[in-house]
Design an enzyme around this catalytic site. Structure first.
Site, PDB file in Angstrom:
ATOM      1  N   ASN A  40       0.836  -1.205   0.000  1.00 38.40           N
ATOM      2  CA  ASN A  40       0.000   0.000   0.000  1.00 38.40           C
ATOM      3  C   ASN A  40       0.869   1.252   0.000  1.00 38.40           C
ATOM      4  O   ASN A  40       1.907   1.320   0.661  1.00 38.40           O
ATOM      5  CB  ASN A  40      -1.009   0.001   1.149  1.00 38.40           C
ATOM      6  CG  ASN A  40      -0.451  -0.320   2.512  1.00 38.40           C
ATOM      7  OD1 ASN A  40       0.556  -1.005   2.652  1.00 38.40           O
ATOM      8  ND2 ASN A  40      -1.106   0.181   3.548  1.00 38.40           N
ATOM      9  N   ILE A  41       0.417   2.235  -0.773  1.00 40.97           N
ATOM     10  CA  ILE A  41       1.150   3.486  -0.954  1.00 40.97           C
ATOM     11  C   ILE A  41       0.208   4.621  -0.578  1.00 40.97           C
ATOM     12  O   ILE A  41      -0.781   4.868  -1.292  1.00 40.97           O
ATOM     13  CB  ILE A  41       1.580   3.674  -2.440  1.00 40.97           C
ATOM     14  CG1 ILE A  41       2.229   2.395  -3.019  1.00 40.97           C
ATOM     15  CG2 ILE A  41       2.493   4.890  -2.583  1.00 40.97           C
ATOM     16  CD1 ILE A  41       3.563   2.040  -2.459  1.00 40.97           C
ATOM     17  N   GLU A  42       0.487   5.288   0.536  1.00 36.08           N
ATOM     18  CA  GLU A  42      -0.412   6.344   1.016  1.00 36.08           C
ATOM     19  C   GLU A  42      -0.010   7.710   0.461  1.00 36.08           C
ATOM     20  O   GLU A  42       1.032   7.859  -0.194  1.00 36.08           O
ATOM     21  CB  GLU A  42      -0.417   6.331   2.546  1.00 36.08           C
ATOM     22  CG  GLU A  42      -0.935   4.990   3.057  1.00 36.08           C
ATOM     23  CD  GLU A  42      -1.159   4.929   4.560  1.00 36.08           C
ATOM     24  OE1 GLU A  42      -0.605   5.769   5.303  1.00 36.08           O
ATOM     25  OE2 GLU A  42      -1.904   4.024   4.985  1.00 36.08           O
ATOM     26  N   CYS A  51      -4.143   0.748  -2.345  1.00 34.30           N
ATOM     27  CA  CYS A  51      -3.997  -0.456  -1.514  1.00 34.30           C
ATOM     28  C   CYS A  51      -2.993  -1.433  -2.136  1.00 34.30           C
ATOM     29  O   CYS A  51      -2.735  -1.403  -3.345  1.00 34.30           O
ATOM     30  CB  CYS A  51      -5.337  -1.169  -1.379  1.00 34.30           C
ATOM     31  SG  CYS A  51      -6.558  -0.283  -0.414  1.00 34.30           S
ATOM     32  N   GLU A  53      -3.277  -4.631  -2.759  1.00 37.32           N
ATOM     33  CA  GLU A  53      -3.856  -5.509  -3.788  1.00 37.32           C
ATOM     34  C   GLU A  53      -3.874  -4.798  -5.128  1.00 37.32           C
ATOM     35  O   GLU A  53      -3.508  -5.353  -6.164  1.00 37.32           O
ATOM     36  CB  GLU A  53      -5.308  -5.885  -3.456  1.00 37.32           C
ATOM     37  CG  GLU A  53      -5.521  -6.576  -2.137  1.00 37.32           C
ATOM     38  CD  GLU A  53      -5.768  -5.611  -0.990  1.00 37.32           C
ATOM     39  OE1 GLU A  53      -4.997  -4.650  -0.840  1.00 37.32           O
ATOM     40  OE2 GLU A  53      -6.714  -5.832  -0.231  1.00 37.32           O
ATOM     41  N   CYS A  84     -10.526  -4.149   1.174  1.00 40.43           N
ATOM     42  CA  CYS A  84     -11.524  -3.072   1.131  1.00 40.43           C
ATOM     43  C   CYS A  84     -12.438  -3.259  -0.081  1.00 40.43           C
ATOM     44  O   CYS A  84     -12.154  -4.036  -1.004  1.00 40.43           O
ATOM     45  CB  CYS A  84     -10.840  -1.713   1.095  1.00 40.43           C
ATOM     46  SG  CYS A  84     -10.261  -1.216  -0.532  1.00 40.43           S
ATOM     47  N   CYS A  87     -10.918  -2.599  -3.595  1.00 43.71           N
ATOM     48  CA  CYS A  87     -10.063  -3.694  -4.067  1.00 43.71           C
ATOM     49  C   CYS A  87     -10.911  -4.880  -4.507  1.00 43.71           C
ATOM     50  O   CYS A  87     -10.596  -5.545  -5.497  1.00 43.71           O
ATOM     51  CB  CYS A  87      -9.070  -4.115  -2.994  1.00 43.71           C
ATOM     52  SG  CYS A  87      -7.754  -2.903  -2.804  1.00 43.71           S
TER      53      CYS A  87
HETATM   54  N1  THU Z   1      -5.288  -1.208   2.821  1.00 40.28           N
HETATM   55  C1  THU Z   1      -4.794  -2.070   1.873  1.00 40.28           C
HETATM   56  O1  THU Z   1      -3.673  -1.908   1.384  1.00 40.28           O
HETATM   57  N2  THU Z   1      -5.592  -3.088   1.476  1.00 40.28           N
HETATM   58  C2  THU Z   1      -6.851  -3.313   1.961  1.00 40.28           C
HETATM   59  O2  THU Z   1      -7.586  -4.104   1.416  1.00 40.28           O
HETATM   60  C3  THU Z   1      -7.284  -2.604   3.181  1.00 40.28           C
HETATM   61  C4  THU Z   1      -6.608  -1.301   3.397  1.00 40.28           C
HETATM   62  C5  THU Z   1      -4.438  -0.100   3.263  1.00 40.28           C
HETATM   63  C6  THU Z   1      -4.884   1.247   2.784  1.00 40.28           C
HETATM   64  C7  THU Z   1      -4.242   2.150   3.815  1.00 40.28           C
HETATM   65  O3  THU Z   1      -2.903   2.416   3.422  1.00 40.28           O
HETATM   66  C8  THU Z   1      -4.197   1.310   5.079  1.00 40.28           C
HETATM   67  O4  THU Z   1      -4.404  -0.036   4.668  1.00 40.28           O
HETATM   68  C9  THU Z   1      -5.254   1.679   6.107  1.00 40.28           C
HETATM   69  O5  THU Z   1      -6.500   1.763   5.525  1.00 40.28           O
END
Ligand code: THU
Length: 132
Positions: A40-42, A51, A53, A84, A87
């Site tokens: 995941n890259i915020e 996310c 995935e 989520c 995804c």
């Molecule tokens: N996140 C994912 O990478 N995959 C998911 O299916 C659930 C959420 C990440 C997004 C964000 O960077 C962190 O988890 C918190 O929501």
């Protein structure tokens, strides 16, 4: 430990998560056996976060692959991580009912499901009444 588990856990360590501090890793195998990984890259503009995935899936699709056979997702969660909604919709585009989605955590617990279980009634190409 499966290869996909090892790769997803390794990818997870590349997560860019200064805001949530919640690292997620993913790995996938395409129809021809090619493997891709993602984390995941915020973003400071939170809604632009990608996310794990979707990172792995977009890497695979942008390299010309179109079908995913297996997808592994992992995070440091009590039970197997729950993908989520966004995804789930993206997974539905590239995986069919024969595909395995393996949800895991760092304790090695897993839950293997199909995308139909994760997202019953996903919006699909056929839902556009042949307008596409
Ligand atoms: N996140 C994912 O990478 N995959 C998911 O299916 C659930 C959420 C990440 C997004 C964000 O960077 C962190 O988890 C918190 O929501």
């Amino acid at each position: 430990m499966s290869d996909l588990q090892t790769l997803a856990e390794k990818a997870r360590s590349n997560a860019y998560v200064p805001y949530s501090k919640f690292q997620v890793g993913a790995s996938l195998e395409t129809e021809d056996g090619t493997v891709f990984t993602g984390a995941n890259i915020e973003n400071a503009s939170y809604g632009l976060t990608n996310c794990a995935e979707r990172t792995a899936i977009f890497k695979a699709m942008s390299e010309g692959h179109r079908k995913i056979k297996k997808l592994y997702v992992t995070a440091d969660t009590d039970g197997p991580v729950s993908p989520c909604g966004a995804c789930r919709q993206v997974i539905a585009e590239f995986m069919d009912s024969t595909g395995e989605v393996i949800l895991g955590n760092l304790k090695g617990e897993t839950r293997t499901v199909t995308i139909a279980t994760l997202l019953p009634g996903a919006f699909e190409a056929g839902d556009m009444n042949d307008k596409q």
